[in-house]
Scaffold this active site. Structure first.
Site, PDB file in Angstrom:
ATOM      1  N   TYR A 175       2.368  -7.026  16.482  1.00 28.65           N
ATOM      2  CA  TYR A 175       2.803  -6.155  15.368  1.00 28.65           C
ATOM      3  C   TYR A 175       3.652  -5.007  15.899  1.00 28.65           C
ATOM      4  O   TYR A 175       4.783  -4.786  15.445  1.00 28.65           O
ATOM      5  CB  TYR A 175       1.586  -5.614  14.603  1.00 28.65           C
ATOM      6  CG  TYR A 175       1.913  -4.427  13.700  1.00 28.65           C
ATOM      7  CD1 TYR A 175       2.746  -4.571  12.587  1.00 28.65           C
ATOM      8  CD2 TYR A 175       1.392  -3.155  13.966  1.00 28.65           C
ATOM      9  CE1 TYR A 175       3.051  -3.481  11.766  1.00 28.65           C
ATOM     10  CE2 TYR A 175       1.686  -2.068  13.152  1.00 28.65           C
ATOM     11  CZ  TYR A 175       2.530  -2.238  12.050  1.00 28.65           C
ATOM     12  OH  TYR A 175       2.822  -1.153  11.247  1.00 28.65           O
ATOM     13  N   THR A 191       5.894   2.921  12.663  1.00 29.37           N
ATOM     14  CA  THR A 191       4.517   3.236  13.035  1.00 29.37           C
ATOM     15  C   THR A 191       4.453   3.918  14.397  1.00 29.37           C
ATOM     16  O   THR A 191       5.320   3.700  15.254  1.00 29.37           O
ATOM     17  CB  THR A 191       3.705   1.921  13.087  1.00 29.37           C
ATOM     18  OG1 THR A 191       2.443   2.183  13.696  1.00 29.37           O
ATOM     19  CG2 THR A 191       4.407   0.841  13.908  1.00 29.37           C
ATOM     20  N   ASP A 192       3.395   4.681  14.617  1.00 31.86           N
ATOM     21  CA  ASP A 192       3.180   5.288  15.934  1.00 31.86           C
ATOM     22  C   ASP A 192       2.751   4.241  16.968  1.00 31.86           C
ATOM     23  O   ASP A 192       2.748   4.519  18.170  1.00 31.86           O
ATOM     24  CB  ASP A 192       2.134   6.412  15.856  1.00 31.86           C
ATOM     25  CG  ASP A 192       0.762   5.946  15.395  1.00 31.86           C
ATOM     26  OD1 ASP A 192       0.627   4.785  14.939  1.00 31.86           O
ATOM     27  OD2 ASP A 192      -0.199   6.739  15.493  1.00 31.86           O
ATOM     28  N   GLU A 193       2.394   3.032  16.505  1.00 33.04           N
ATOM     29  CA  GLU A 193       1.899   2.014  17.442  1.00 33.04           C
ATOM     30  C   GLU A 193       2.982   1.548  18.410  1.00 33.04           C
ATOM     31  O   GLU A 193       2.681   0.947  19.433  1.00 33.04           O
ATOM     32  CB  GLU A 193       1.277   0.842  16.658  1.00 33.04           C
ATOM     33  CG  GLU A 193       0.134   1.338  15.778  1.00 33.04           C
ATOM     34  CD  GLU A 193      -0.688   0.259  15.096  1.00 33.04           C
ATOM     35  OE1 GLU A 193      -0.761  -0.861  15.615  1.00 33.04           O
ATOM     36  OE2 GLU A 193      -1.276   0.561  14.048  1.00 33.04           O
ATOM     37  N   PHE A 242       0.831  -1.217   0.000  1.00 33.98           N
ATOM     38  CA  PHE A 242       0.000   0.000   0.000  1.00 33.98           C
ATOM     39  C   PHE A 242       0.869   1.272   0.000  1.00 33.98           C
ATOM     40  O   PHE A 242       0.936   2.005  -1.000  1.00 33.98           O
ATOM     41  CB  PHE A 242      -0.919  -0.082   1.226  1.00 33.98           C
ATOM     42  CG  PHE A 242      -1.615   1.176   1.627  1.00 33.98           C
ATOM     43  CD1 PHE A 242      -2.302   1.950   0.704  1.00 33.98           C
ATOM     44  CD2 PHE A 242      -1.620   1.590   2.971  1.00 33.98           C
ATOM     45  CE1 PHE A 242      -2.970   3.115   1.100  1.00 33.98           C
ATOM     46  CE2 PHE A 242      -2.279   2.733   3.366  1.00 33.98           C
ATOM     47  CZ  PHE A 242      -2.946   3.506   2.433  1.00 33.98           C
ATOM     48  N   LYS A 265       7.659  -4.011  15.370  1.00 31.81           N
ATOM     49  CA  LYS A 265       8.131  -2.743  14.780  1.00 31.81           C
ATOM     50  C   LYS A 265       9.014  -1.998  15.794  1.00 31.81           C
ATOM     51  O   LYS A 265      10.011  -1.381  15.422  1.00 31.81           O
ATOM     52  CB  LYS A 265       6.950  -1.869  14.344  1.00 31.81           C
ATOM     53  CG  LYS A 265       6.140  -2.403  13.184  1.00 31.81           C
ATOM     54  CD  LYS A 265       6.900  -2.502  11.856  1.00 31.81           C
ATOM     55  CE  LYS A 265       7.235  -1.168  11.249  1.00 31.81           C
ATOM     56  NZ  LYS A 265       7.775  -1.326   9.862  1.00 31.81           N
TER      57      LYS A 265
HETATM   58  P1  NAD Z   1       1.397  -3.592   3.311  1.00 32.87           P
HETATM   59  O1  NAD Z   1       1.071  -4.784   4.140  1.00 32.87           O
HETATM   60  O2  NAD Z   1       0.361  -3.012   2.415  1.00 32.87           O
HETATM   61  O3  NAD Z   1       2.652  -3.922   2.369  1.00 32.87           O
HETATM   62  C1  NAD Z   1       3.789  -4.603   2.850  1.00 32.87           C
HETATM   63  C2  NAD Z   1       4.650  -4.985   1.653  1.00 32.87           C
HETATM   64  O4  NAD Z   1       5.814  -5.662   2.149  1.00 32.87           O
HETATM   65  C3  NAD Z   1       3.958  -5.943   0.669  1.00 32.87           C
HETATM   66  O5  NAD Z   1       4.191  -5.528  -0.659  1.00 32.87           O
HETATM   67  C4  NAD Z   1       4.616  -7.285   0.953  1.00 32.87           C
HETATM   68  O6  NAD Z   1       4.658  -8.132  -0.182  1.00 32.87           O
HETATM   69  C5  NAD Z   1       6.009  -6.856   1.396  1.00 32.87           C
HETATM   70  N1  NAD Z   1       6.647  -7.859   2.258  1.00 32.87           N
HETATM   71  C6  NAD Z   1       6.117  -8.436   3.368  1.00 32.87           C
HETATM   72  N2  NAD Z   1       6.989  -9.324   3.872  1.00 32.87           N
HETATM   73  C7  NAD Z   1       8.101  -9.288   3.086  1.00 32.87           C
HETATM   74  C8  NAD Z   1       9.349  -9.973   3.105  1.00 32.87           C
HETATM   75  N3  NAD Z   1       9.623 -10.885   4.046  1.00 32.87           N
HETATM   76  N4  NAD Z   1      10.258  -9.675   2.149  1.00 32.87           N
HETATM   77  C9  NAD Z   1       9.993  -8.758   1.193  1.00 32.87           C
HETATM   78  N5  NAD Z   1       8.813  -8.100   1.104  1.00 32.87           N
HETATM   79  C10 NAD Z   1       7.880  -8.361   2.052  1.00 32.87           C
HETATM   80  O7  NAD Z   1       1.947  -2.502   4.332  1.00 32.87           O
HETATM   81  P2  NAD Z   1       1.783  -0.921   4.332  1.00 32.87           P
HETATM   82  O8  NAD Z   1       0.526  -0.575   5.012  1.00 32.87           O
HETATM   83  O9  NAD Z   1       2.063  -0.408   2.983  1.00 32.87           O
HETATM   84  O10 NAD Z   1       2.962  -0.525   5.326  1.00 32.87           O
HETATM   85  C11 NAD Z   1       4.278  -0.290   4.826  1.00 32.87           C
HETATM   86  C12 NAD Z   1       5.193   0.075   5.986  1.00 32.87           C
HETATM   87  O11 NAD Z   1       4.694   1.247   6.636  1.00 32.87           O
HETATM   88  C13 NAD Z   1       5.279  -1.004   7.058  1.00 32.87           C
HETATM   89  O12 NAD Z   1       6.603  -1.056   7.511  1.00 32.87           O
HETATM   90  C14 NAD Z   1       4.345  -0.512   8.157  1.00 32.87           C
HETATM   91  O13 NAD Z   1       4.768  -0.971   9.419  1.00 32.87           O
HETATM   92  C15 NAD Z   1       4.495   0.981   8.025  1.00 32.87           C
HETATM   93  N6  NAD Z   1       3.336   1.802   8.457  1.00 32.87           N
HETATM   94  C16 NAD Z   1       2.078   1.512   7.969  1.00 32.87           C
HETATM   95  C17 NAD Z   1       1.010   2.331   8.340  1.00 32.87           C
HETATM   96  C18 NAD Z   1      -0.392   2.112   7.796  1.00 32.87           C
HETATM   97  O14 NAD Z   1      -1.326   2.820   8.181  1.00 32.87           O
HETATM   98  N7  NAD Z   1      -0.601   1.185   6.875  1.00 32.87           N
HETATM   99  C19 NAD Z   1       1.231   3.419   9.210  1.00 32.87           C
HETATM  100  C20 NAD Z   1       2.522   3.650   9.683  1.00 32.87           C
HETATM  101  C21 NAD Z   1       3.572   2.840   9.280  1.00 32.87           C
HETATM  102  P1  TYD Z   2      -6.751  -1.143  11.265  1.00 29.38           P
HETATM  103  O1  TYD Z   2      -7.115  -0.560   9.936  1.00 29.38           O
HETATM  104  O2  TYD Z   2      -6.555  -2.598  11.391  1.00 29.38           O
HETATM  105  O3  TYD Z   2      -5.447  -0.342  11.758  1.00 29.38           O
HETATM  106  P2  TYD Z   2      -4.688  -0.369  13.214  1.00 29.38           P
HETATM  107  O4  TYD Z   2      -5.221  -1.473  14.019  1.00 29.38           O
HETATM  108  O5  TYD Z   2      -3.268  -0.592  12.826  1.00 29.38           O
HETATM  109  O6  TYD Z   2      -4.936   0.980  13.811  1.00 29.38           O
HETATM  110  O7  TYD Z   2      -7.868  -0.714  12.323  1.00 29.38           O
HETATM  111  C1  TYD Z   2      -8.202   0.636  12.544  1.00 29.38           C
HETATM  112  C2  TYD Z   2      -9.197   0.676  13.675  1.00 29.38           C
HETATM  113  O8  TYD Z   2     -10.422   0.053  13.236  1.00 29.38           O
HETATM  114  C3  TYD Z   2      -8.764  -0.100  14.894  1.00 29.38           C
HETATM  115  O9  TYD Z   2      -9.195   0.584  16.084  1.00 29.38           O
HETATM  116  C4  TYD Z   2      -9.492  -1.436  14.776  1.00 29.38           C
HETATM  117  C5  TYD Z   2     -10.778  -1.060  14.067  1.00 29.38           C
HETATM  118  N1  TYD Z   2     -11.351  -2.105  13.168  1.00 29.38           N
HETATM  119  C6  TYD Z   2     -12.700  -2.463  13.296  1.00 29.38           C
HETATM  120  O10 TYD Z   2     -13.448  -1.939  14.146  1.00 29.38           O
HETATM  121  N2  TYD Z   2     -13.198  -3.416  12.445  1.00 29.38           N
HETATM  122  C7  TYD Z   2     -12.418  -4.026  11.497  1.00 29.38           C
HETATM  123  O11 TYD Z   2     -12.934  -4.919  10.756  1.00 29.38           O
HETATM  124  C8  TYD Z   2     -11.049  -3.611  11.367  1.00 29.38           C
HETATM  125  C9  TYD Z   2     -10.155  -4.256  10.340  1.00 29.38           C
HETATM  126  C10 TYD Z   2     -10.557  -2.652  12.224  1.00 29.38           C
END
Ligand code: NAD
Ligand code: TYD
Length: 348
Positions: free
Chosen positions: A154, A129-131, A12, A158
Site C-alpha cells: 500500500y 498518507t504518512d505511511e 470514507f 502511494k
Molecule cells: P476508502 O477505501 O474508504 O475509499 C476509497 C474510495 O476510492 C472508494 O469510494 C472507492 O470506491 C474509490 N476507488 C477505489 N478504486 C477506484 C478506482 N479504480 N476508480 C475510482 N474510484 C476508486 O479510502 P479512504 O480511507 O477514504 O482514503 C482516501 C484517500 O486518503 C486515499 O488516497 C488514502 O490513501 C488517503 N489516506 C487515508 C488515510 C486513512 O486513515 N484512511 C490517511 C491518510 C491518507
Molecule cells: P489500520 O486501521 O489498518 O490502519 P494502518 O495500518 O493504515 O495504520 O490499522 C491501525 C493499526 O491497528 C495498525 O497498527 C494495525 C492494527 N490493527 C489490529 O491490531 N487489528 C486489526 O484487526 C486491524 C484492522 C488493525
C-alpha cells in the site's frame, strides 16, 4: 462555476471532503468520480446528493478512454484526488490492485489534467498518507523532509503516486500539491480498519483481533479535521509543495482498544471490563510498521490549520455515530465482508 473533480468521494475521507466542499462552496460544481469498489458507498452522501452543485460519475480512474472523455466534455478546473485502494492488509494479499488504482490510475488522471485541465489557474491535489515515510522508532516525527521509505505494498503504491505527481510538476510544470496525513477516525469508515472493526465486533460480542502485542503506535486525526486541512491546502497551499497533516495524538493500539472497550461498556450498559474480555492477540501483520507520528508544524505555521476537536470528544462522537447508524454498519458488513473477514482472521 468552476468544475472541481473529486475522486474517491464515495469512500470514507472523500465523502467528508465532498460534503464540506458542496456545502461551503456553492460556486463550485463538485463532480464526485468513483468506481464504487467495496469501499465506495453512495449511502455516505445521501444528505447532499440532491444539491444543485453536486454530481456523481461512476467511473474507474484506470479507464483511460472514460477519463479522457470526461475531461474533454467538462472543463475541469482542478482535481482533488482521493480514489485509492487504502487498506494495508488487502495490499499484502492483493498488491496488483494497488498498483493499478494507486499508481496507474493516478497517472491516467495526471495525463488527462495535463491535456485538458485548467493548468494556469487550477491545480492537481494528491491526497496521500504518512505511511510513505516508513516507520519510526520510539522517538521523532515525520517531517516533509523525511526520506520516503515505504514498507507495505500500500505505502509503496502511494509513494509511487506521490513521485509521479512531483515528476509531472518538475517535467511539465503541472500545478500540484500533495498532503501526507496520519490515520483518520470518524463516521463512515469501512469496518476493515481498526476502529470501526473493533466497534462492530464489540457490539456483536466477537473477538477483538489485536495484531502482535498491540504495541504499535498510530497518530489519530478526526476525519473532519483532515477535510478541513484539505480545504485549506487546496485554497492556500503553494504549488509544488507537500504538507504533512496530523493530530499530535499518538496511541498504542492496545491502549486505544482498551479505551474503546471502556466507552462501549458504558454505552451498551455492560459491566466494566466486559468488552475487554474479547481482546484476542493474533499473528502480527507482515512488515507491520511500528510507529507513525506527524510533525504538522509547516501546515500550522504557514497556513494556520490546527485540529478543531480534542480526541476524547471526536472519539465519542465517532462511537455514537456507529451505534446510531446500525443499518449502515449492518449493510457494509453483509455479503462480501464476511468472506473477507473469514479469510483475514479465521485461525490467525
Ligand atoms: P476508502 O477505501 O474508504 O475509499 C476509497 C474510495 O476510492 C472508494 O469510494 C472507492 O470506491 C474509490 N476507488 C477505489 N478504486 C477506484 C478506482 N479504480 N476508480 C475510482 N474510484 C476508486 O479510502 P479512504 O480511507 O477514504 O482514503 C482516501 C484517500 O486518503 C486515499 O488516497 C488514502 O490513501 C488517503 N489516506 C487515508 C488515510 C486513512 O486513515 N484512511 C490517511 C491518510 C491518507
Ligand atoms: P489500520 O486501521 O489498518 O490502519 P494502518 O495500518 O493504515 O495504520 O490499522 C491501525 C493499526 O491497528 C495498525 O497498527 C494495525 C492494527 N490493527 C489490529 O491490531 N487489528 C486489526 O484487526 C486491524 C484492522 C488493525
Amino acid at each position: 462555476m468552476k468544475n472541481i473533480l473529486i475522486t474517491g468521494g464515495a469512500g470514507f475521507i472523500g465523502s467528508h471532503v465532498i460534503r464540506r466542499f458542496v456545502t461551503n462552496y456553492p460556486d463550485y460544481n463538485i463532480i464526485n468520480l468513483d468506481s464504487l469498489t467495496y469501499a465506495g458507498n453512495l449511502e455516505n452522501l445521501r444528505d447532499i446528493e440532491t444539491f444543485a452543485n453536486y454530481e456523481f460519475v461512476k467511473c474507474d480512474i484506470t479507464d483511460r478512454a472514460a477519463i479522457e472523455a470526461l475531461f474533454t466534455s467538462k472543463k475541469i478546473h482542478s482535481v482533488i484526488h482521493l480514489a485509492a485502494e487504502s487498506h494495508v492488509d488487502r495490499s499484502i494479499t492483493n498488491p496488483i490492485d494497488f498498483v493499478m488504482t494507486n499508481v496507474v490510475g493516478t497517472v491516467v488522471l495526471l495525463n488527462a489534467f495535463k491535456a485538458h485541465g485548467n493548468v494556469t489557474e487550477g491545480r492537481f491535489y494528491h491526497v496521500s498518507t504518512d505511511e510513505v515515510y516508513g516507520t519510526l522508532g520510539d522517538d521523532g516525527k515525520f517531517t516533509e523532509e523525511t526520506p520516503y521509505d515505504p514498507n507495505s505494498p500500500y505505502s509503496a503504491s502511494k509513494a509511487s503516486s506521490d513521485h509521479f505527481v512531483r515528476a509531472y510538476h518538475e517535467t511539465f510544470k503541472l500545478p500540484m500539491v500533495i498532503s501526507n496525513c496520519s490515520n483518520n477516525y470518524g463516521s463512515h469508515q469501512f469496518p476493515e480498519k481498526l476502529i470501526p472493526l473493533m466497534i462492530h465486533n464489540i457490539k456483536n460480542n466477537k473477538p477483538l483481533p489485536v495484531y502482535g502485542k498491540g504495541e504499535n503506535i498510530r497518530d489519530w486525526l478526526w476525519v473532519n479535521d483532515h477535510a478541513k486541512a484539505i480545504d485549506v491546502i487546496f485554497h492556500s497551499g503553494k504549488n509544488g509543495e507537500t504538507y504533512n497533516i496530523g493530530g499530535n495524538n499518538e496511541w498504542k493500539n492496545i491502549d486505544l482498544v482498551h479505551k474503546l472497550c471502556e466507552i462501549m461498556d458504558q454505552k451498551l450498559g455492560r459491566d466494566a471490563g466486559e468488552s475487554a474480555k474479547l481482546i484476542t492477540y493474533v499473528t502480527d501483520r507482515a512488515g507491520h510498521d511500528f510507529r507513525y507520528a506527524i510533525d504538522a508544524s509547516k501546515l500550522e505555521n504557514e497556513l494556520g490549520w490546527k485540529p478543531s476537536v480534542a480526541f476524547d470528544q471526536g472519539f465519542e462522537k465517532t462511537i455514537d455515530w456507529y451505534l446510531e447508524n446500525e443499518a449502515w454498519l449492518e449493510n457494509v458488513t453483509s455479503g462480501n465482508y464476511q468472506a473477507y473477514y473469514n479469510n483475514m482472521y479465521t485461525n490467525r
